[in-house]
Scaffold this active site. Sequence first.
Site, mmCIF file in Angstrom:
data_model
loop_
_atom_site.group_PDB
_atom_site.id
_atom_site.type_symbol
_atom_site.label_atom_id
_atom_site.label_comp_id
_atom_site.label_asym_id
_atom_site.label_seq_id
_atom_site.Cartn_x
_atom_site.Cartn_y
_atom_site.Cartn_z
ATOM 1 N N GLY A 7 0.941 -1.282 -0.193
ATOM 2 C CA GLY A 7 -0.260 -0.021 0.095
ATOM 3 C C GLY A 7 0.708 0.757 -0.261
ATOM 4 N N GLY A 8 0.242 2.172 -0.370
ATOM 5 C CA GLY A 8 1.179 3.521 -0.193
ATOM 6 C C GLY A 8 1.033 4.228 1.318
ATOM 7 N N GLY A 12 -2.992 2.212 6.032
ATOM 8 C CA GLY A 12 -4.145 1.208 6.117
ATOM 9 C C GLY A 12 -3.755 -0.100 6.476
ATOM 10 C CE LYS A 13 3.150 0.695 3.716
ATOM 11 N NZ LYS A 13 2.828 2.065 3.732
ATOM 12 C CB SER A 14 0.921 0.046 9.259
ATOM 13 O OG SER A 14 1.869 0.489 8.429
ATOM 14 C CB ALA A 32 10.562 -1.966 12.973
ATOM 15 C CB ALA A 34 11.494 2.768 10.772
ATOM 16 C CG HIS A 48 3.692 2.233 12.639
ATOM 17 N ND1 HIS A 48 3.390 1.110 12.573
ATOM 18 C CD2 HIS A 48 4.450 3.443 11.668
ATOM 19 C CE1 HIS A 48 3.480 1.236 10.730
ATOM 20 N NE2 HIS A 48 3.970 2.260 10.742
ATOM 21 N NE ARG A 52 5.831 -2.641 17.961
ATOM 22 C CZ ARG A 52 5.984 -1.050 17.109
ATOM 23 N NH1 ARG A 52 6.092 -1.157 16.740
ATOM 24 N NH2 ARG A 52 7.049 -0.826 18.230
#
Length: 172
Positions: A7-8, A12-14, A32, A34, A48, A52
């Site tokens: 997804g972009g 909402g992909k996460s 992760a 990042a 994020h 979770r």
Amino acid sequence: MKHLVLGGVRSGKSAFAQKQVAVSGKPVCYVATAQAWDDDMEKRVQLHKENRPAEWRLIEEPLALADVLNSLNSPDQAVIVECFTLWLTNLLCLEDEERLEQEKQALLKVVEAFQGDLVLVSSEVGLGIMPMNTLARRFADEAGSMNQSLAKLTNRVTFVAAGLPMPLKSDF
């Protein structure tokens, strides 16, 4: 189950990927990739973390992703990796072609051999205009190639746009 979620930015992909890994009933490890180099990225990482479950194990690894997945390879394990495009960015910024190629090949091998539930999150970056600079074009090419390779190795692929999941591949 191996599931690639594309997804972009802010698609909402996460959230979708987290729901997919949570239903496994297995212990979840969130991997992760990042690195927070500025305040904006730090805020994104914090968001994020807040979104979770606290009981999920966290491993932060910006480069040696294959090594981490190898250490988690068990039928009793569920793993979510967030995200492949950040991982590629980290590797591209090293400006070490040999390391980039080694990490990509090692990653594809471990994904193919992974025995637990694996949910992979990656950005789809090929829907916009052709980037103007060399590094941005290289990134788009690498991300597109990696997404294609991961799609071949997973039994499910879902594209998420505006929070809506659209199945692209469902092999069970």
